[in-house]
Scaffold this motif. Structure first.
Motif, PDB file in Angstrom:
ATOM      1  N   SER A  33      45.297 -32.712  81.195  1.00 32.17           N
ATOM      2  CA  SER A  33      45.776 -31.467  81.810  1.00 32.17           C
ATOM      3  C   SER A  33      44.619 -30.476  81.743  1.00 32.17           C
ATOM      4  N   LEU A  34      44.655 -29.505  82.628  1.00 31.17           N
ATOM      5  CA  LEU A  34      43.515 -28.604  82.690  1.00 31.17           C
ATOM      6  C   LEU A  34      43.927 -27.280  83.319  1.00 31.17           C
ATOM      7  N   TYR A  35      43.517 -26.185  82.669  1.00 32.08           N
ATOM      8  CA  TYR A  35      43.680 -24.858  83.237  1.00 32.08           C
ATOM      9  C   TYR A  35      42.336 -24.154  83.063  1.00 32.08           C
ATOM     10  N   PRO A  36      41.383 -24.437  83.952  1.00 33.35           N
ATOM     11  CA  PRO A  36      40.008 -23.973  83.743  1.00 33.35           C
ATOM     12  C   PRO A  36      39.838 -22.496  84.085  1.00 33.35           C
ATOM     13  N   THR A  37      39.200 -21.764  83.185  1.00 32.07           N
ATOM     14  CA  THR A  37      38.924 -20.347  83.446  1.00 32.07           C
ATOM     15  C   THR A  37      37.440 -20.022  83.368  1.00 32.07           C
ATOM     16  N   ALA A  38      36.622 -20.930  82.862  1.00 36.17           N
ATOM     17  CA  ALA A  38      35.181 -20.724  82.809  1.00 36.17           C
ATOM     18  C   ALA A  38      34.500 -22.084  82.814  1.00 36.17           C
ATOM     19  N   VAL A  39      33.274 -22.118  83.309  1.00 35.29           N
ATOM     20  CA  VAL A  39      32.527 -23.365  83.370  1.00 35.29           C
ATOM     21  C   VAL A  39      31.055 -23.048  83.144  1.00 35.29           C
ATOM     22  N   ALA A  40      30.346 -23.963  82.471  1.00 34.86           N
ATOM     23  CA  ALA A  40      28.924 -23.770  82.197  1.00 34.86           C
ATOM     24  C   ALA A  40      28.254 -25.143  82.119  1.00 34.86           C
ATOM     25  N   VAL A  41      26.946 -25.166  82.350  1.00 34.87           N
ATOM     26  CA  VAL A  41      26.164 -26.407  82.355  1.00 34.87           C
ATOM     27  C   VAL A  41      24.951 -26.222  81.454  1.00 34.87           C
ATOM     28  N   TYR A  42      24.575 -27.298  80.708  1.00 33.68           N
ATOM     29  CA  TYR A  42      23.386 -27.199  79.860  1.00 33.68           C
ATOM     30  C   TYR A  42      22.653 -28.530  79.835  1.00 33.68           C
ATOM     31  N   GLY A  43      21.379 -28.473  79.479  1.00 34.79           N
ATOM     32  CA  GLY A  43      20.577 -29.665  79.233  1.00 34.79           C
ATOM     33  C   GLY A  43      20.069 -30.350  80.484  1.00 34.79           C
ATOM     34  N   ALA A  44      19.094 -31.261  80.253  1.00 29.75           N
ATOM     35  CA  ALA A  44      18.497 -32.002  81.358  1.00 29.75           C
ATOM     36  C   ALA A  44      19.512 -32.899  82.051  1.00 29.75           C
ATOM     37  N   ALA A  45      20.507 -33.369  81.297  1.00 30.87           N
ATOM     38  CA  ALA A  45      21.532 -34.239  81.880  1.00 30.87           C
ATOM     39  C   ALA A  45      22.607 -33.457  82.621  1.00 30.87           C
ATOM     40  N   LYS A  46      22.481 -32.126  82.585  1.00 30.79           N
ATOM     41  CA  LYS A  46      23.443 -31.250  83.260  1.00 30.79           C
ATOM     42  C   LYS A  46      24.876 -31.540  82.800  1.00 30.79           C
ATOM     43  N   THR A  47      25.025 -31.484  81.490  1.00 28.88           N
ATOM     44  CA  THR A  47      26.352 -31.671  80.892  1.00 28.88           C
ATOM     45  C   THR A  47      27.212 -30.456  81.204  1.00 28.88           C
ATOM     46  N   VAL A  48      28.448 -30.699  81.607  1.00 33.43           N
ATOM     47  CA  VAL A  48      29.350 -29.629  82.041  1.00 33.43           C
ATOM     48  C   VAL A  48      30.362 -29.335  80.944  1.00 33.43           C
ATOM     49  N   CYS A  49      30.561 -28.040  80.660  1.00 36.58           N
ATOM     50  CA  CYS A  49      31.567 -27.605  79.693  1.00 36.58           C
ATOM     51  C   CYS A  49      32.589 -26.739  80.419  1.00 36.58           C
ATOM     52  N   ILE A  50      33.859 -27.025  80.176  1.00 35.54           N
ATOM     53  CA  ILE A  50      34.945 -26.340  80.865  1.00 35.54           C
ATOM     54  C   ILE A  50      35.865 -25.710  79.824  1.00 35.54           C
ATOM     55  N   LEU A  51      36.090 -24.400  79.961  1.00 36.10           N
ATOM     56  CA  LEU A  51      37.044 -23.731  79.079  1.00 36.10           C
ATOM     57  C   LEU A  51      38.449 -23.945  79.635  1.00 36.10           C
ATOM     58  N   ASP A  52      39.263 -24.657  78.867  1.00 35.18           N
ATOM     59  CA  ASP A  52      40.655 -24.949  79.229  1.00 35.18           C
ATOM     60  C   ASP A  52      41.526 -23.963  78.461  1.00 35.18           C
ATOM     61  N   LYS A  53      41.820 -22.823  79.066  1.00 35.08           N
ATOM     62  CA  LYS A  53      42.486 -21.739  78.354  1.00 35.08           C
ATOM     63  C   LYS A  53      43.890 -22.121  77.890  1.00 35.08           C
ATOM     64  N   ALA A  54      44.630 -22.814  78.738  1.00 31.66           N
ATOM     65  CA  ALA A  54      46.016 -23.133  78.394  1.00 31.66           C
ATOM     66  C   ALA A  54      46.116 -24.035  77.173  1.00 31.66           C
ATOM     67  N   ASN A  55      45.142 -24.913  77.012  1.00 34.03           N
ATOM     68  CA  ASN A  55      45.186 -25.872  75.902  1.00 34.03           C
ATOM     69  C   ASN A  55      44.267 -25.483  74.747  1.00 34.03           C
ATOM     70  N   GLY A  56      43.662 -24.291  74.835  1.00 36.13           N
ATOM     71  CA  GLY A  56      42.863 -23.795  73.732  1.00 36.13           C
ATOM     72  C   GLY A  56      41.703 -24.694  73.356  1.00 36.13           C
ATOM     73  N   ARG A  57      40.968 -25.197  74.333  1.00 36.55           N
ATOM     74  CA  ARG A  57      39.881 -26.121  74.033  1.00 36.55           C
ATOM     75  C   ARG A  57      38.763 -25.960  75.060  1.00 36.55           C
ATOM     76  N   VAL A  58      37.607 -26.514  74.706  1.00 35.30           N
ATOM     77  CA  VAL A  58      36.505 -26.650  75.639  1.00 35.30           C
ATOM     78  C   VAL A  58      36.286 -28.136  75.876  1.00 35.30           C
TER      79      VAL A  58
END
Length: 544
Positions: free
Chosen positions: A322-347
């Motif tokens: 499940s996912l309720y994304p409110t923010a997204v960011a990318v880091y590193g040479a591999a372009k790893t994606v991080c998604i803030l899932d606000k509803a589930n309190g996790r990244v």
């Protein structure tokens, strides 16, 4: 008998009027729009003249000026002749909705005094344009709409807008700050200056669409007041059929109608990606290759596009259970994606292709996170948490390095409840956190060391031309310049590392290059700005 200069100056136009009246009564002068034989339509004098309808100061009905019956924008003998022809009965009285333009002496009717007032402008004894004041008296128990004689202005007064009987005077003026979106002929000085209202009245202003500056969308027009020598737009309603704009006003000052020309740096806008309309998008980032990642909150997914908005892929909610994304960011040479899932309190962490890698360790769940998130160059994740009024800094290997902040309004403290929050990490590790109360026109940006120690409140440099009132989302470009979405005026503002103002994008509205709820901003490696708007359901792209 010798007459003094002042007497001669006064007698001259009156004698001229008498002579013209005699000509008119005898039938000379032809139709109402023609000049009497031997009378020139324009006299070159030292009088101040208007540049045309764009400097209208008396009324904006039909885009004209009081007394400008010839439509030239200047005081004319021919206009005085037209008045006198009505006075002596050779021509009919003007219609009620045109009377304002004949009313040169503010008497309310057409009379010889109107012609005299106009001729005094022709020979330079009085200034041009003619300024006619509108006056009325308001009482606390009023519940009525007052309209100016020309019908251009309407002030709808509710009960107890004023707390005592108040004489109100409205005078057209051109003494106001310059603005590329200012609609000529809509600026008036409302007095008593500084008058504040108990119940807010609604002001409606009729404008001539021909006077709207080129490149300014009609739907972008706003009632605006002059504050500290600058125009401050108010939330307004535009009726493009009636050509009126209305807004509640909280006091008297110089007020006019101002629009926002389309920003020439506007490049593109997209609202639909791969056939699916964006739905309340609330976060955005750009990777080193220029791909754009949008937290499409209402669609429970993250969509990846080219800089032009062409879909690359979409990360559906099912990929992450499940996912309720409110923010997204990318880091590193591999372009790893991080998604803030606000509803589930996790990244959630995933590959660029959307394959889930892992979440932040469950033992360190974020609880009720805000809608903001940032990453630093090492992949550390920074999330403001509403429940604890602190910022959680976490790694992907286990327990995070630290948490900083506490509840309060002091330095180093936060009050995230009912606030719009932004966070960004500078290349040197300095952490910037913005917060603005949703119900107030105020906010702040605080700076912290890489370890979370309070440094100072960020402010524009002394003497900076533009300040920030209600900071929302924030970000940095590769040069260390700070970008702030100011929610008070829906403008993205750019500042150097030293706090010097460098530029701004957008305004409040629904047209291209305008924003209503800018919920995320990002800058690519070439300096292009991307703004996501949750109310307009779109992404807009701007050149540097």
């Amino acid at each position: 008998m010798r007459l003094c200069r002042a007497t001669r100056d006064l007698v001259a136009p009156i004698v001229g009027v008498t002579f013209l009246a005699c000509l008119l009564v005898s039938g000379c002068g032809g139709g109402g729009g023609e000049n009497a034989p031997g009378v020139t339509a324009s006299i070159s004098t030292g009088a101040t003249t208007a540049a045309g309808p764009s400097t209208a100061a008396g009324s904006l009905q039909s885009g004209g000026l009081v007394g400008d019956l010839m439509g030239t924008g200047n005081p004319e003998v021919g206009s005085a002749i037209r008045i006198l022809r009505v006075v002596v009965g050779l021509d009919p009285q003007p219609d009620a909705d045109e009377l304002w333009q004949w009313n040169c002496n503010n008497s309310g009717g057409v009379e010889v005094g109107d012609a005299i007032s106009l001729l005094r402008c022709v020979v330079g004894l009085d200034p041009w344009p003619i300024v006619v004041a509108w006056t009325f008296t308001a009482t606390p128990w009023d519940e009525k709409a007052y309209s100016s004689p020309d019908g251009v202005l309407t002030l709808d007064m509710p009960w107890y807008a004023v707390d005592t009987t108040t004489a109100i005077t409205v005078t057209a003026t051109t003494d106001c700050p310059a603005d590329p979106g200012l609609v000529p002929g809509t600026v008036y000085d409302y007095e008593p200056d500084g008058l504040q209202f108990g119940s807010l009245p609604t002001l409606s202003v009729e404008y001539d669409p021909a006077n709207i500056p080129a490149g300014t969308p009609e739907t972008s027009l706003r009632i605006a007041k002059v504050v500290s020598d600058a125009w401050s737009p108010l939330p307004s309603t535009v009726d493009t059929d009636a050509h009126t704009v209305s807004a509640e006003i909280n006091g008297f000052c110089v007020i006019g109608v101002v629009g926002q020309p389309t920003d020439p740096r506007f490049v593109s806008k997209w609202t639909v990606v791969d056939g699916v309309p964006l739905d309340a998008p609330s976060g955005i980032c750009v990777d080193s290759g220029g791909q754009v990642y949008v937290a499409d909150t209402g669609n429970d997914s993250v969509v990846v596009t080219t800089p032009a908005g062409v879909v690359v892929t979409r990360y559906p909610a099912e990929t992450f259970y499940s996912l309720y994304p409110t923010a997204v960011a990318v880091y590193g040479a591999a372009k790893t994606v991080c998604i803030l899932d606000k509803a589930n309190g996790r990244v959630v962490r995933c590959t660029q292709q959307g394959l889930r890698i892992d979440d932040l360790h469950p033992a360190y769940a974020l609880g009720q996170a805000s809608k903001a998130m940032a990453l630093d160059g090492n992949g550390f994740c920074y999330v403001p948490v509403i429940e604890t009024n602190s910022v959680h800094v976490r790694t992907w290997e286990g327990e995070g390095p630290f948490t900083f902040g506490s509840e309060g309004y002091g330095d180093g403290q936060f009050h995230f409840s009912n606030a719009v929050v932004g966070i960004a990490v500078k290349a040197d590790g300095t952490i910037y956190v913005s917060e603005s109360n949703r119900l107030a026109e105020s906010g702040r940006i605080q700076m912290f060391t890489p370890g979370g120690a309070f440094i100072a409140r960020w402010e524009p440099a002394a003497g900076a031309a533009v300040s920030v009132t209600k900071p929302g989302p924030i970000t940095f470009d590769s040069a260390g310049n700070l970008y702030v979405a100011d929610l008070a005026d829906c403008v993205v503002k750019k500042y150097s590392a030293a706090g010097q103002f460098l530029g701004k994008w957008g305004s409040y509205g629904t047209e291209d290059s305008q924003f209503k709820d800018p919920t995320g901003i990002a800058v690519d490696g070439n300096g292009y700005l991307f703004v996501v708007d949750a109310e307009l359901n779109c992404v807009q792209r701007f050149s540097p």
